[in-house]
Design a protein around this motif. Structure first.
Motif: not given
Length: 268
Positions: A130-131, A136-138, A162-166, A233-234
């Motif tokens: 997931l990271t 994505s590191q969040t 809006r954050f680059p997160a999972t 997410g990404p």
């Protein structure tokens, strides 16, 4: 093994469904419990196979808070080992804060036993990290606002997405249209992939690959409105490129390993 004390309430995370994903500590408590109160609408009954045949089993779906506390208080007064079973990990959407306050008011000792959250069970089933380095590191655990859940200002899915997160979106399968709208408001594309993990690790588990646009339709088709986690997410996308962390890069040094170029005197 840590002592299990009569006259104590143990709030136990039962995990995502598979009885083998219960912690050893949780299993030992269930094996000794005199009274077991469990979230029957959320937990696979197989988990009760660890209990003694003489244990008093109480369901919680048909009881309100005061009634549940009343059962606990009475059992503790009888010097019982009391197990309060919650799904997943009780720290996440477990509604345990109000129970712990009530137990403290009654001067009843209690202990919380962590459990495996469905978000990590889903990642395991999907064989996903997931990271993902550079992507994505969040990890954000959230939900959309519903009838029983008022969100604080600034905590809407449309804001968090809006954050680059999972995103691990709990308790929102019945509000799929709202999930879609809020993801689109946050800048997601209609074609962006989503994963629905339904009853992950249960015998009737389903993993459904969907998109932001088709989420509602896919959930209707599969007749899913609860017991489901939505991942976005990404990190959930399938990447063709070879994304690697620096941790095991041969040129990366840390406390326990020098880079290969230092050991060989040449650049790798």
């Amino acid at each position: 093994m840590k002592e299990i004390k009569p006259g104590t309430v143990y709030i136990i995370g039962a995990g995502p469904g598979d009885p083998e994903l219960l912690t050893v500590r949780g299993m030992h408590i269930l094996q000794q419990a005199d009274t077991v109160i469990y979230a029957d609408s959320l937990i696979d009954k197989q988990i009760l196979s660890y209990c003694r045949s003489s244990a008093h089993i109480v369901t919680s779906s048909d009881h309100h808070l005061d009634e549940i506390i009343g059962v606990m208080v009475q059992a503790v007064q009888q010097h019982h080992v009391v197990a309060r079973l919650h799904s997943g990990d009780p720290a996440v959407y477990g509604a345990i804060a109000e129970q712990m306050r009530a137990l403290a008011t009654h001067h009843i000792p209690f202990e919380v036993i962590p459990g495996v959250s469905s978000v990590f069970a889903a990642a395991s089933t999907l064989k996903k990290e997931l990271t993902v380095p550079g992507k994505s590191q969040t990890l954000i655990l959230t939900r959309v606002e519903g009838r029983a859940s008022e969100l604080p200002q600034g905590a809407s899915l449309s804001h968090l997405a809006r954050f680059p997160a999972t995103l691990a979106i709990f308790l929102s399968a019945a509000l799929a249209g709202k999930v879609t709208r809020e993801l689109l408001d946050a800048g997601f594309k209609e074609s962006d992939p989503l994963v629905v993990a339904y009853k992950v690790t249960w015998p009737d588990e389903e993993i459904i690959w969907s998109t932001v646009k088709t989420l509602s339709e896919d959930l209707r088709h599969h007749r899913i409105h609860r017991h489901a986690l939505i991942l976005a997410g990404p990190a959930i996308e399938e990447y063709a490129s070879d994304i690697r962390s620096r941790l095991y890069d041969p040129a990366f040094s840390h406390l326990f390993r020098q880079p290969q170029e230092d050991k060989r005197g040449t650049t790798t």
